[in-house]
Design a protein around this motif. Sequence first.
Motif, PDB file in Angstrom:
ATOM      1  N   ARG A  46       0.860  -1.182   0.000  1.00 61.73           N
ATOM      2  CA  ARG A  46       0.000   0.000   0.000  1.00 61.73           C
ATOM      3  C   ARG A  46       0.896   1.232   0.000  1.00 61.73           C
ATOM      4  NH1 ARG A  46      -3.228  -3.337  -1.373  1.00 61.73           N
ATOM      5  NH2 ARG A  46      -4.914  -4.168  -0.090  1.00 61.73           N
TER       6      ARG A  46
ATOM      7  N   TYR B 159       0.940   5.365   0.128  1.00 61.99           N
ATOM      8  CA  TYR B 159       0.038   6.430   0.565  1.00 61.99           C
ATOM      9  C   TYR B 159       0.823   7.646   1.026  1.00 61.99           C
ATOM     10  CZ  TYR B 159       1.218   4.699   5.222  1.00 61.99           C
ATOM     11  OH  TYR B 159       1.896   4.304   6.334  1.00 61.99           O
TER      12      TYR B 159
ATOM     13  N   TYR C  33      -5.305   6.784  -1.277  1.00 68.05           N
ATOM     14  CA  TYR C  33      -3.862   6.997  -1.193  1.00 68.05           C
ATOM     15  C   TYR C  33      -3.432   8.152  -0.292  1.00 68.05           C
ATOM     16  CZ  TYR C  33      -4.864  10.579  -4.677  1.00 68.05           C
ATOM     17  OH  TYR C  33      -5.379  11.657  -5.345  1.00 68.05           O
ATOM     18  N   SER C  34      -4.301   8.633   0.577  1.00 65.23           N
ATOM     19  CA  SER C  34      -3.902   9.731   1.455  1.00 65.23           C
ATOM     20  C   SER C  34      -4.652   9.672   2.784  1.00 65.23           C
ATOM     21  CB  SER C  34      -4.189  11.075   0.783  1.00 65.23           C
ATOM     22  OG  SER C  34      -3.880  12.147   1.643  1.00 65.23           O
TER      23      SER C  34
END
Length: 194
Positions: A39, A41, A121-122
Motif C-alpha cells: 500500500r 500512501y 492513497y492519502s
Amino acid sequence: MTDAHLTEHRVSQEELLHGNFLHAFRDTVRLPNQSLATREYVVHPGAVMVIPLLDTPEGLQVVLERQYRYPVGQVMTEFPAGKLDPGEDPWLCAQRELKEETGYTAKLWARAGVLHPVIAYSTEVIEIWFAKDLTLGERQLDSEEFLDVFTATPEQLMAWCQSGQVTDAKTLTGALWLQNSLSGQWPLTWQSLA
C-alpha cells in the motif's frame, strides 16, 4: 458488528519521500486472508474548508475562489481552504484561512463535518466549516499564493457542479452540505466568535 474480516495490518514500512508538505510511504500489509500486499500512501497534515455565506441586497451569495492548481494544470473554482499548521485547532485554522485568502472575517461559525477526499492513497481529512455575518477587510495571501475571490448564488454554484465546471472534490462536498443546510435537511449549530 466487527470489521476484523476487512482489516489490513502493517507488516513493514518504507519511507518514500519526506517533503516540505507531504510524507509518502510504502507499507507491506497482511490482508484478511493472510496474503501480503503493498500500500502506497501520502500522510497529509489535515485541512479545513470554509463555506462563507454573504447576505447581499440581491440575496444570499457564497464566497468562492479561482486558483491555478499545478498538479491538474488548470484554474479551479473552490471554496476557501487550507492546511492545518502543526497542533493548530481546526476552527482557528478556518478563521485564519478565510481572512488570509478572502479578506473576510465572520461573526458566526458552524462546523458541518469532515470529508476524506482521497481515501485510496492519502490520510487527508478536511473539516467543513460554514461562516456567516461576514465583514470584508484586507487579504493576507502567502507570498506564493495567487487567487481571485468572487461571489455567486448557491444556484449558480450548483449549476457549475452539474455542468462539470466545478470538479474539486471538497467544493462538490461543500455544495452538497450547502444545498442540504439551506433546505433545512442538515441543520447547523451556529456559534459566535465573540
